[in-house]
Structures are given as C-alpha cells and as structure tokens.
Design an enzyme around this catalytic site. Structure first.
Site, PDB file in Angstrom:
ATOM      1  N   SER A  80       0.876  -1.347  -0.146  1.00 49.04           N
ATOM      2  CA  SER A  80       0.074   0.088   0.031  1.00 49.04           C
ATOM      3  C   SER A  80       0.640   1.290  -0.070  1.00 49.04           C
ATOM      4  CB  SER A  80      -0.883   0.068   1.064  1.00 49.04           C
ATOM      5  OG  SER A  80      -0.260   0.378   2.239  1.00 49.04           O
ATOM      6  N   LYS A 132       0.614   4.255   6.424  1.00 51.68           N
ATOM      7  CA  LYS A 132       0.054   5.248   5.826  1.00 51.68           C
ATOM      8  C   LYS A 132       0.599   6.441   5.839  1.00 51.68           C
ATOM      9  CE  LYS A 132      -2.899   1.760   4.747  1.00 51.68           C
ATOM     10  NZ  LYS A 132      -2.695   1.257   3.406  1.00 51.68           N
TER      11      LYS A 132
END
Length: 193
Positions: free
Chosen positions: A45, A88
């Site tokens: 990700s 993230k």
C-alpha cells in the site's frame, strides 16, 4: 599502596564491565519500550515509497508531537484489518477538508490540489467514503502512496483515524525489503523518510 588496592579487588574490573553492560541493555530496553520501536512493512500500500518487508524506525506517539500532512505513520485501529498495524501517510489533520476528484485522480485539502511526488499513481479508487469530508477533531485522514492498491481512510471501515490509534511516526528506513520490480534489496533506499 595503589598496588595493594588493585590486588585487594581482583573482580572490580569484571564488576564494572558487567555493570556497564547491564546499564546499556536497560537503556536500550527503555528506549525501545517508550521512545522508539522497529516496525516492519507488510503489503504494497505504500509502494513506491516503502516496499513489503522494509524495516522502519518509528518514534512513539508520545514523543513525536503533532502529526502533520506528509508524515508517514503507523496506526492500529481494532476494527480495521483485525487491529494489525498499518503504515500510511497523513493527508489531512483535524478541521481540514479532504476532497478527491476520482476522474482526474487529484486529492484536494481545503480546496488546494496536493502536490504528491511520492505517490505511485493518481487516485482513481474511491473505496466508499463520501467526499468532501472534514476531518473530525483529534483525527487524521490517512492514505497509502500506492493509491489504487491501498485500503485507507477512503474506506468507511477505517475512515478518519483518531490520533490515539497512531503508534508513532516513521522517521528512518533501517533495512530495505526486496522491491517488487527488481526482486532485490535497494540499499540506497536506507535513510530518513
């Protein structure tokens, strides 16, 4: 007289060495328990910024101060991904409004298009959150750098993340994982994030 003192305490050197070792180990344990920790990246990700298998040095939340847009953070929300930590990037903080033009692939914060040289590709995947979205007090909006291969705050299951769910800020890439493109470690990637 000094020769007599030295010969009267034959284990003093060993004692001092053991004492120094114990103090060093204790300092390292305290540092990694309360100051920093090493976290591994799992998944794609954050490609191309981070690769699956990268090891990061993370400053614990209590010590890293306020989170700002652009920070790479580790979060763990019990209701998302079985509570497993995720890596993230902070896109917006409390009170800021996030909007995404999924046709054009552009992310806006407070009406300004973000300049995002770190993303792998433009943002075309919506994941279900309604935009525009104003980030609630005490929360941050997170997205992966591999925008179309990341479950992040665009997913209503995660949404805006309470800062109390943030473990800390990633500050240094300690050990690179194998890159998806080359299948080998790129040692030149070691360094500050």
């Amino acid at each position: 007289m000094s020769d007599e003192k030295k010969s009267g305490q034959p284990g003093k050197g060993l004692y001092e060495w053991v004492q120094a070792l114990v103090c060093s180990v204790l300092a390292a344990v305290l540092l990694f328990a309360f100051g920093a920790r090493v976290v591994g990246v799992s998944g794609d990700s954050m490609r191309n910024t981070l690769q699956n298998g990268d090891l990061l040095l993370v400053v614990n939340s209590l010590l890293c101060g306020e989170y700002r847009r652009g920070d790479v953070v580790i979060a763990a929300k019990p209701t998302f991904e079985n509570g497993e930590p995720i890596v993230k990037r902070v896109i917006a903080t409390e009170g800021q409004t996030v909007d995404v033009d999924f046709d054009g692939g552009v992310v806006y914060v407070d009406g300004t298009a973000l300049q995002e040289p770190y993303i792998r590709e433009s943002t075309y995947l919506s994941e279900g959150t309604a935009f525009p979205l104003t980030v609630p007090e005490g929360c941050v909006f997170l997205m992966g750098d591999n925008r179309n291969g990341s479950r992040d705050s665009r997913d209503p299951e995660l949404g805006a993340v309470d800062t109390r769910c943030l473990i800390g800020r990633a500050v240094f890439l300690l050990l690179p994982g194998k890159t998806a493109e080359l299948g080998m470690r790129e040692w030149s990637r070691i360094g500050r994030l």
